[in-house]
Design a protein around this motif. Structure first.
Motif, short mmCIF file in Angstrom:
data_model
loop_
_atom_site.label_atom_id
_atom_site.label_comp_id
_atom_site.label_asym_id
_atom_site.label_seq_id
_atom_site.Cartn_x
_atom_site.Cartn_y
_atom_site.Cartn_z
N SER A 27 0.82 -1.21 0.00
CA SER A 27 0.00 0.00 0.00
C SER A 27 0.86 1.26 0.00
O SER A 27 2.03 1.25 0.39
N SER A 28 0.24 2.36 -0.42
CA SER A 28 0.96 3.64 -0.44
C SER A 28 1.35 4.09 0.96
O SER A 28 2.43 4.64 1.17
N SER A 29 0.48 3.84 1.95
CA SER A 29 0.77 4.27 3.32
C SER A 29 1.99 3.55 3.88
O SER A 29 2.86 4.17 4.50
N VAL A 30 2.08 2.25 3.64
CA VAL A 30 3.25 1.50 4.12
C VAL A 30 4.47 1.84 3.28
O VAL A 30 5.59 1.91 3.79
N GLY A 61 3.54 4.62 -7.04
CA GLY A 61 4.84 3.97 -6.93
C GLY A 61 5.94 4.69 -7.66
O GLY A 61 5.75 5.72 -8.30
N MET A 62 7.12 4.09 -7.58
CA MET A 62 8.30 4.60 -8.30
C MET A 62 9.18 3.42 -8.66
O MET A 62 9.32 2.47 -7.91
N LEU A 103 9.21 1.18 -5.24
CA LEU A 103 7.93 1.04 -4.57
C LEU A 103 6.86 0.67 -5.60
O LEU A 103 6.58 1.45 -6.52
N GLU A 104 6.29 -0.50 -5.45
CA GLU A 104 5.18 -0.94 -6.30
C GLU A 104 3.92 -0.84 -5.45
O GLU A 104 3.65 -1.70 -4.61
N LEU A 105 3.14 0.20 -5.67
CA LEU A 105 2.03 0.51 -4.77
C LEU A 105 0.70 0.25 -5.49
O LEU A 105 0.55 -0.74 -6.17
N GLY A 106 -0.30 1.09 -5.29
CA GLY A 106 -1.60 0.81 -5.88
C GLY A 106 -2.34 2.07 -6.23
O GLY A 106 -1.78 3.01 -6.76
N GLU A 128 -8.76 2.69 -2.48
CA GLU A 128 -8.67 1.51 -3.34
C GLU A 128 -9.52 0.41 -2.73
O GLU A 128 -9.39 0.10 -1.54
N ILE A 129 -10.39 -0.19 -3.52
CA ILE A 129 -11.36 -1.14 -2.97
C ILE A 129 -10.71 -2.46 -2.59
O ILE A 129 -10.94 -3.00 -1.51
#
Length: 454
Positions: free
Chosen positions: A189-192, A408-409, A209-212, A333-334
């Protein structure tokens, strides 16, 4: 804490021995991993069934097979990836040669989530091995059966000073992040992800970072609706919607919304008949997420599905019609089998609305109009996506996968994964045969004019 310190020390010593840098070592490690996976296929599929109730077909298609493809692709192209790349260095450096040498970072930390607990841990490992690193794998505590199978598998083929698997909860992850790695690769997740990046900043450690995020799916007035609905239903309700690149919500041109909803219902019934009792329909990962998702359904205009079963943690594929961008289901995000549907009339107004939001990991467009395709691709920023399909772009080793902005980046898959786990070292090799005098003091006016020309 001291165990992690000793582990990292042993990995750094092994890396400094130089063994991981040779082509033969890397190729052999990839082959050993490939053979071990093939030998334990049944154990991996059984673990995914236990953790997420995934059907063997779905587990193979979205996890096991994807990893095997990644390994085969890396083995085929590894020698080329490792070869120095020639670069022009310009007339001002004549006579000279430029080359880029891609070297491993050292010890990499890979942290994986629970939704694809096998693929999202092992795919980055393939890139790390190919690039010549030592690796620490932090497996997801929310997918314990899969994590344990991975740990046993890795320990059978690699020593921990080369590849190690760490199990444990969030406190273990936090402890790992207090140590200095040479690279951190995180999916979640983006928060983590923000916490991971903050921890990495203490050591100036590079991070991927592979986020959502909320990935939109646009269906314009020219789309082939039945085929579009079929591919949307597959991509959204795959793994019960617990996919970071799943279509998070639909944006349908108002002229075709009623027809699309009709065919969406037909395809859900065809694919997920009696979902709550369907043994191949995945479960929500745990009680916390199950409660979160069932609460999101409340006070929404459910037009299909909506039932759930707490003991099995299953929720029916659910369609929700809304015109409220500010509703609770549109705020996060659901990550579950709930699909909001909104309509639009003007693509210009839609783009303006989407560009006010965070950049998503994926965006999907269903259209037969080249004009609309070009417009949306040029007007929207997102990690990656598909035209006239969903999700499948992540399965190709030739296409880099990654986010942008809040999603992400950095990226990986195929050669891009090799690049992510490598440092590009630039070298200019100058000839000793000629040494032009104009670059050295004392400077002369005639050399200044020559410099400008160069």
């Amino acid at each position: 804490m001291s165990d992690f310190f000793d582990l990292l020390k042993s990995q750094h010593l092994f890396f400094e021995s130089g063994q991981t840098k040779s082509y033969d070592f890397r190729l052999s490690a990839l082959t050993d991993l490939e053979n071990a996976l093939i030998h334990r296929e049944h154990l991996i599929l059984a673990a995914l069934k236990k953790d997420l109730n995934k059907a063997p077909f779905e587990s193979y298609a979205t996890e096991f097979g994807v990893v095997l493809d990644e390994i085969k692709y890396a083995k085929k192209h590894l020698k080329k990836w490792m070869s120095p790349q020639r670069r022009s260095v310009g007339l001002k450096n004549f006579p000279a040669q430029g080359r880029i040498y891609r070297e491993p970072y050292g010890s990499a930390l890979i942290m994986a989530p629970w939704n694809y607990p096998f693929q999202l841990l092992i795919n980055p490992l393939v890139a790390s091995i190919a690039a010549g690193n030592c690796t620490v794998l932090k497996a997801s505590e929310d997918a314990p059966a899969t994590s344990q199978v991975i740990k046993t598998l890795i320990e059978c083929i690699f020593k921990p000073d080369y590849v190690a698997v760490i199990l444990g909860d969030v406190s273990v992850s936090k402890q790992l992040l207090t140590h200095q790695f040479d690279l951190i690769f995180f999916t979640g997740s983006s928060s983590v992800g923000k916490m991971v990046m903050k921890a990495a900043s203490e050591f100036l450690t590079p991070v991927t970072l592979e986020l959502g995020g909320k990935s939109p799916c646009i269906i314009d007035e020219t789309a082939q609706l039945s085929l579009a609905a079929k591919r949307i239903v597959w991509g959204k309700f795959l793994n019960a919607g617990q996919t970071c690149v799943a279509p998070d919500y639909l944006l349908v041109h108002e002229s075709v919304s009623a027809q699309l909803i009709t065919v969406l219902k037909e395809h859900i019934q065809a694919m997920y008949h009696k979902a709550l009792s369907n043994p191949d329909y995945p479960s929500v990962i745990n009680d916390r997420h199950f409660k979160r998702l069932t609460q999101l359904i409340r006070n929404e205009n459910v037009i299909f599905g909506g039932d759930f079963d707490a003991p099995s943690k299953k929720i029916e594929p659910t369609l929700i019609f809304t015109d409220n961008w500010e509703s609770p289901i549109m705020q996060e995000e659901i990550f579950g089998p709930l699909l909001p549907i909104l309509t639009y009339s003007s693509k210009e107004d839609l783009v303006k609305k989407l560009n006010q939001k965070e950049k998503p990991l994926a965006t999907y467009l269903f259209t037969t109009s080249k004009v609309n395709e070009t417009y949306f691709l040029n007007a929207l920023s997102f990690g990656g996506g598909c035209i006239n399909d969903t999700v499948v772009h992540v399965a190709s080793p030739t296409l880099p996968f990654g986010g942008v902005g809040n999603s992400g980046m950095g990226a990986y898959h195929g050669e891009k994964g090799f690049d992510t786990f490598s440092h590009a070292k630039s070298i200019l090799k100058k000839s000793n045969l000629i040494d032009f005098p104009f670059r050295y003091p004392p400077y002369k006016e005639k050399w200044f004019k020559l410099l400008k020309k160069l």
